[in-house]
Design a protein around this motif. Structure first.
Motif, PDB file in Angstrom:
ATOM      1  N   LYS A  51       0.812  -1.222   0.000  1.00 52.29           N
ATOM      2  CA  LYS A  51       0.000   0.000   0.000  1.00 52.29           C
ATOM      3  C   LYS A  51       0.844   1.270   0.000  1.00 52.29           C
ATOM      4  N   LEU A  52       2.158   1.134  -0.056  1.00 53.63           N
ATOM      5  CA  LEU A  52       3.039   2.296   0.059  1.00 53.63           C
ATOM      6  C   LEU A  52       2.767   3.332  -1.019  1.00 53.63           C
ATOM      7  N   GLU A  53       2.730   2.928  -2.278  1.00 49.05           N
ATOM      8  CA  GLU A  53       2.522   3.875  -3.366  1.00 49.05           C
ATOM      9  C   GLU A  53       1.133   4.492  -3.323  1.00 49.05           C
ATOM     10  N   PHE A  54       0.150   3.719  -2.900  1.00 50.15           N
ATOM     11  CA  PHE A  54      -1.216   4.233  -2.773  1.00 50.15           C
ATOM     12  C   PHE A  54      -1.261   5.389  -1.781  1.00 50.15           C
ATOM     13  N   TYR A  55      -0.635   5.189  -0.612  1.00 49.96           N
ATOM     14  CA  TYR A  55      -0.634   6.235   0.401  1.00 49.96           C
ATOM     15  C   TYR A  55       0.145   7.464  -0.070  1.00 49.96           C
ATOM     16  N   LYS A  56       1.273   7.237  -0.711  1.00 50.53           N
ATOM     17  CA  LYS A  56       2.080   8.369  -1.189  1.00 50.53           C
ATOM     18  C   LYS A  56       1.314   9.204  -2.216  1.00 50.53           C
ATOM     19  N   LYS A  57       0.513   8.541  -3.027  1.00 49.94           N
ATOM     20  CA  LYS A  57      -0.245   9.238  -4.067  1.00 49.94           C
ATOM     21  C   LYS A  57      -1.419  10.010  -3.485  1.00 49.94           C
ATOM     22  N   GLU A  58      -2.095   9.425  -2.504  1.00 48.40           N
ATOM     23  CA  GLU A  58      -3.289  10.086  -1.952  1.00 48.40           C
ATOM     24  C   GLU A  58      -2.948  11.181  -0.959  1.00 48.40           C
ATOM     25  N   PHE A  59      -1.946  10.960  -0.121  1.00 49.95           N
ATOM     26  CA  PHE A  59      -1.614  11.926   0.927  1.00 49.95           C
ATOM     27  C   PHE A  59      -0.249  12.545   0.614  1.00 49.95           C
ATOM     28  N   THR A  60      -0.295  13.721   0.057  1.00 50.02           N
ATOM     29  CA  THR A  60       0.935  14.373  -0.420  1.00 50.02           C
ATOM     30  C   THR A  60       1.388  15.510   0.482  1.00 50.02           C
ATOM     31  N   GLU A  61       0.771  15.667   1.647  1.00 49.42           N
ATOM     32  CA  GLU A  61       1.151  16.751   2.547  1.00 49.42           C
ATOM     33  C   GLU A  61       2.619  16.607   2.944  1.00 49.42           C
ATOM     34  N   PRO A  62       3.347  17.703   2.988  1.00 48.80           N
ATOM     35  CA  PRO A  62       4.786  17.629   3.266  1.00 48.80           C
ATOM     36  C   PRO A  62       5.141  17.179   4.680  1.00 48.80           C
ATOM     37  N   HIS A  63       4.182  17.247   5.609  1.00 48.76           N
ATOM     38  CA  HIS A  63       4.492  16.841   6.976  1.00 48.76           C
ATOM     39  C   HIS A  63       4.265  15.351   7.218  1.00 48.76           C
ATOM     40  N   ILE A  64       3.872  14.602   6.165  1.00 51.25           N
ATOM     41  CA  ILE A  64       3.628  13.169   6.299  1.00 51.25           C
ATOM     42  C   ILE A  64       4.624  12.394   5.444  1.00 51.25           C
ATOM     43  N   VAL A  65       5.314  11.463   6.056  1.00 49.68           N
ATOM     44  CA  VAL A  65       6.286  10.611   5.368  1.00 49.68           C
ATOM     45  C   VAL A  65       5.826   9.168   5.494  1.00 49.68           C
ATOM     46  N   PHE A  66       5.885   8.420   4.397  1.00 46.11           N
ATOM     47  CA  PHE A  66       5.491   7.013   4.423  1.00 46.11           C
ATOM     48  C   PHE A  66       6.711   6.131   4.188  1.00 46.11           C
ATOM     49  N   ASP A  67       6.755   5.026   4.901  1.00 54.31           N
ATOM     50  CA  ASP A  67       7.827   4.045   4.726  1.00 54.31           C
ATOM     51  C   ASP A  67       7.229   2.664   4.926  1.00 54.31           C
ATOM     52  N   ILE A  68       8.008   1.650   4.582  1.00 54.69           N
ATOM     53  CA  ILE A  68       7.508   0.276   4.611  1.00 54.69           C
ATOM     54  C   ILE A  68       7.488  -0.283   6.026  1.00 54.69           C
ATOM     55  N   LEU A  69       6.393  -0.908   6.351  1.00 53.52           N
ATOM     56  CA  LEU A  69       6.223  -1.570   7.641  1.00 53.52           C
ATOM     57  C   LEU A  69       7.080  -2.839   7.676  1.00 53.52           C
ATOM     58  N   PRO A  70       7.852  -3.035   8.716  1.00 51.06           N
ATOM     59  CA  PRO A  70       8.671  -4.252   8.803  1.00 51.06           C
ATOM     60  C   PRO A  70       7.817  -5.518   8.756  1.00 51.06           C
ATOM     61  N   GLU A  71       8.356  -6.553   8.178  1.00 54.89           N
ATOM     62  CA  GLU A  71       7.652  -7.827   8.093  1.00 54.89           C
ATOM     63  C   GLU A  71       7.829  -8.600   9.400  1.00 54.89           C
ATOM     64  N   THR A  72       6.725  -8.925  10.040  1.00 52.95           N
ATOM     65  CA  THR A  72       6.798  -9.634  11.322  1.00 52.95           C
ATOM     66  C   THR A  72       6.049 -10.964  11.303  1.00 52.95           C
ATOM     67  N   ARG A  73       5.412 -11.278  10.194  1.00 53.36           N
ATOM     68  CA  ARG A  73       4.709 -12.558  10.119  1.00 53.36           C
ATOM     69  C   ARG A  73       5.702 -13.711  10.202  1.00 53.36           C
ATOM     70  N   GLY A  74       5.308 -14.727  10.941  1.00 49.46           N
ATOM     71  CA  GLY A  74       6.174 -15.886  11.061  1.00 49.46           C
ATOM     72  C   GLY A  74       7.103 -15.853  12.252  1.00 49.46           C
ATOM     73  N   LEU A  75       7.136 -14.726  12.991  1.00 48.22           N
ATOM     74  CA  LEU A  75       7.972 -14.668  14.184  1.00 48.22           C
ATOM     75  C   LEU A  75       7.357 -15.571  15.257  1.00 48.22           C
ATOM     76  N   LEU A  76       8.088 -16.578  15.673  1.00 43.03           N
ATOM     77  CA  LEU A  76       7.541 -17.583  16.585  1.00 43.03           C
ATOM     78  C   LEU A  76       7.069 -16.976  17.900  1.00 43.03           C
ATOM     79  N   ALA A  77       7.893 -16.115  18.489  1.00 44.75           N
ATOM     80  CA  ALA A  77       7.522 -15.516  19.772  1.00 44.75           C
ATOM     81  C   ALA A  77       6.236 -14.712  19.656  1.00 44.75           C
ATOM     82  N   GLU A  78       6.097 -13.944  18.570  1.00 40.51           N
ATOM     83  CA  GLU A  78       4.890 -13.145  18.384  1.00 40.51           C
ATOM     84  C   GLU A  78       3.664 -14.028  18.212  1.00 40.51           C
TER      85      GLU A  78
END
Length: 259
Positions: A51-78
């Motif tokens: 969804k990164l590009e979708f968010y960047k395209k819709e919300f272009t305000e200069p005070h908002i920065v988007f980056d990729i959420l770390p992948e946590t699926r499969g972490l045994l402890a979680e």
């Protein structure tokens, strides 16, 4: 960064935006406009890669920065702690969900029955505050570096978790270990009955209603004096004068006759 901002004074708010509810409740409401107008804060929202590009395209305000959420699926402890977190919610609704999943999941009966009774054991333990606090303490000390890169990159002054479920527990834990201010908000009215008893306590908690506040105190062991009832941001537009559109305009937009 908005014009006139001084990079040495602007504060960074790191947000776990793993759920689309963050866009609905905050980015598409006056909350984002207020932050932008203040000129002293930037919001770094971690979103799913898809969804990164979708968010960047819709919300272009200069005070908002988007980056990729770390992948946590499969972490045994979680996986283990999330199972216990859900199972140990001592509510009739949670008990009912255990039974429903048992019949709906299907599969090997020799796996389903032990899984159901393990849930029942944690459900019984979940009524005791000493167990809930012990569970929180153990979870806190389980190491995880899933969000370390994001923290090192953006060096946030505060972290906001707008759901208190999904990935919020990991990012809260990382922030608290780094002595960074943490803020949380319960996503919905039923979450404390079905999804979490607040595995990690943020420094301050927001709730939409006084009822959810009281649930957080009783079910989540959260101090009442650290909770602020803020209402429901996405409903604000319904109370504006004039409203979003008049009755006549709305009916005409559907091809109807206002009369």
């Amino acid at each position: 960064m908005t014009p006139g901002m001084n990079k040495n004074t602007v504060k960074t708010l790191l947000v776990n935006a793993s759920s689309g509810f963050f866009a609905r409740n905050f980015l598409r409401t006056d909350v984002s406009k207020i932050i932008g107008a203040s000129g002293w804060m930037r919001v770094v929202a971690l979103v799913p890669k898809s969804k990164l590009e979708f968010y960047k395209k819709e919300f272009t305000e200069p005070h908002i920065v988007f980056d990729i959420l770390p992948e946590t699926r499969g972490l045994l402890a979680e996986t283990i702690f999330e199972f216990i977190d859900h199972a140990a919610i001592h509510s009739k609704t949670a008990w009912m969900f255990h039974t429903t999943e048992f019949y709906r999941r299907g599969g090997n009966i020799f796996i389903r029955y032990p899984r159901l009774w393990l849930r029942r054991v944690f459900w019984w333990l979940g009524q005791f505050r000493v167990f809930r606090n012990f569970f929180r303490r153990i979870y806190y000390y389980i190491p995880s570096k899933a969000y370390a890169e994001a923290f090192d990159k953006y060096k946030p002054d505060a972290v906001f978790c707008p759901t208190m479920v999904y990935h919020d527990q990991l990012i809260l834990k990382e922030a608290k270990k780094r002595k960074i201010k943490t803020l949380g908000m319960v996503l919905s009215w039923d979450n404390l009955y079905t999804k979490t008893f607040l595995r990690v306590h943020p420094d301050h908690l927001f709730t939409q209603t006084a009822v959810i506040r009281d649930q957080a105190v009783v079910a989540g062991d959260y101090p009442k004096e650290k909770i602020t009832v803020v209402g429901i941001p996405q409903y604000d537009r319904y109370f504006r004068k004039p409203p979003v559109s008049s009755r006549e305009e709305f009916i005409k937009s559907l091809g109807g006759d206002p009369a």
